[in-house]
Design an enzyme around this catalytic site. Structure first.
Site, PDB file in Angstrom:
ATOM      1  N   HIS A 326       3.706  -0.036  -5.989  1.00 49.64           N
ATOM      2  CA  HIS A 326       5.084   0.431  -5.934  1.00 49.64           C
ATOM      3  C   HIS A 326       5.898  -0.342  -4.896  1.00 49.64           C
ATOM      4  CE1 HIS A 326       4.616   2.695  -2.124  1.00 49.64           C
ATOM      5  NE2 HIS A 326       3.424   3.066  -2.586  1.00 49.64           N
ATOM      6  N   CYS A 344      -2.087   2.946  -1.695  1.00 52.54           N
ATOM      7  CA  CYS A 344      -1.378   2.257  -2.777  1.00 52.54           C
ATOM      8  C   CYS A 344      -1.223   0.775  -2.454  1.00 52.54           C
ATOM      9  CB  CYS A 344      -0.011   2.892  -3.000  1.00 52.54           C
ATOM     10  SG  CYS A 344      -0.075   4.557  -3.686  1.00 52.54           S
TER      11      CYS A 344
END
Length: 396
Positions: A326, A344
């Site tokens: 992201h 992430c």
């Protein structure tokens, strides 16, 4: 688990043929089949023989099972299946006139009448009539959903996931109701990941350009434990370009390839110590433009130490456990240098948008040198964590 080669027909469909009494004549005088028939006179001018499913007088017939008629030593000239209101239910007669089938699904608790007219090799017509009754209202029904959506383009790592709304007692029956048809023909197999989820994946990555037809024809079919399928589901998808991303936690870079040609290298930041990113091969599950990253989804409330609730412009899910790649403008200074995320894969806004625009559901994303544990094959769509021999070995 059923191993199969996806082709243009139902995998594993078995039609039991029940011979109707009185439809097969014995050897005619001086005709075929007699022990005293002269040499060269055998197997000529036989009367027609019919096989009908379900048999006459059958009760508790599953509404989703096919109704079929087959003939030997002759051809079908007329087959009529009528519902309780007397309305004919359409079926399909084979081009050679030797078989007829209705497989669209009948109603529950209804009686159907079947009339068959055929002509044998001896030129004599035969008419057979029968009736059967379908099972009454089922004890419970089960629905199914697909991860493939009609008309979409998917990546080469795309698994085909069938998720039932409750436990399936008869897994073999469920698999017989599921069909994967591909062009070109592609070898693959089913594997259950629980009592209500079964996945079909190819032996190797899909070939770009492959056409895939997925059908879950469960309506009216018994799935064990008194349960029947509620309704069918289907989807037709196409495999797009081969997009593969390899994210390296040691170099802090992600290499992006399209159809095996490297197109770009992106600076990234992965999970920091204590929040290391699991290593392994992920499959892109979904893409989001505007998404709130919430630590509460993995058990850490946002208002506790280590918790967060942060809005990001671009986010692509890689696992059920909360691993995404992201946009993370707050960590641009660390991207390409060190790992600072909660697990992430962080990218700049521009790079996250570029990659999300390029990628699609089913693309392959591999994490290496992260210092984290191995990715669980059941975490999201991470089916490529299992080798083909492991995939085709039934799970406990």
């Amino acid at each position: 688990m059923r191993r199969s080669v996806a082709a243009g027909g139902w995998a594993g469909l078995v039609l039991a043929a029940v011979l109707l009494a009185g439809c097969t004549a014995g050897p005619a005088q001086g005709g075929s089949g007699g022990h005293d028939a002269p040499a060269g006179q055998a197997d000529v001018a036989r009367p027609v023989s019919l096989a009908v499913v379900p048999p006459a007088g059958a009760v508790d017939v599953a509404p989703g099972e096919p109704v079929s008629v087959k003939t030997t030593d002759g051809k079908l000239t007329e087959v009529t299946l009528r519902n309780p209101e007397g309305v004919a239910v359409p079926g399909v007669l084979s081009p050679d006139g030797r078989s007829w089938e209705f497989a669209e699904g009948l109603g529950y608790g209804k009686q159907y009448a079947l009339t068959v007219v055929a002509v044998g090799a001896d030129g004599k017509p035969v008419t057979s009539t029968s009736a059967f009754t379908t099972v009454a209202k089922p004890r419970r029904t089960i629905s199914v959903s697909l991860n493939a959506q009609e008309g979409e383009t998917v990546g080469v790592g795309m698994p085909l996931i069938f998720t039932f709304t409750s436990q399936v007692a008869d897994r073999a029956a469920a698999e017989r109701a599921l069909r994967v048809v591909t062009e070109p023909v592609t070898e693959g197999a089913f594997r259950w990941t629980g009592d209500s989820t079964v996945i079909w994946r190819p032996k190797d990555y899909w070939r770009p350009g492959t056409k895939i037809s997925v059908d879950a024809a469960i309506y009216g079919k018994p799935l064990g434990g008194g349960a029947y399928g509620l309704e069918d589901r289907s989807a037709h998808v196409t495999v797009g370009d081969k997009v593969v991303v390899v994210a390296d936690g040691a170099s802090h870079r992600a290499t992006v390839s399209v159809n095996d040609a490297e197109v770009r290298t992106l600076p990234i930041s992965m999970g920091k110590p204590g929040h290391t990113t699991p290593s392994g091969t992920y499959t892109v599950m979904s893409e989001h433009e505007g998404y709130t990253m919430d630590s509460g989804t993995y058990g850490v409330p946002a208002d506790t130490p280590g918790g967060y609730r942060t809005f990001v412009k671009y986010a692509v899910r890689l696992s059920n456990s909360g691993i995404f790649y992201h946009s993370a403008p707050w960590s641009v200074g660390s991207q390409g240098r060190r790992n600072v995320s909660h697990g992430c894969i962080n990218l700049s806004n521009d790079n996250a948008k570029w990659l999300m625009d390029l990628s699609k559901k089913g693309d392959v994303f591999t994490v290496v040198n992260s210092g984290g544990p191995q990715l669980e094959p059941t975490d999201g769509w991470s089916v490529w964590q299992l080798s083909w021999p492991a995939w085709t070995t039934p799970a406990n």
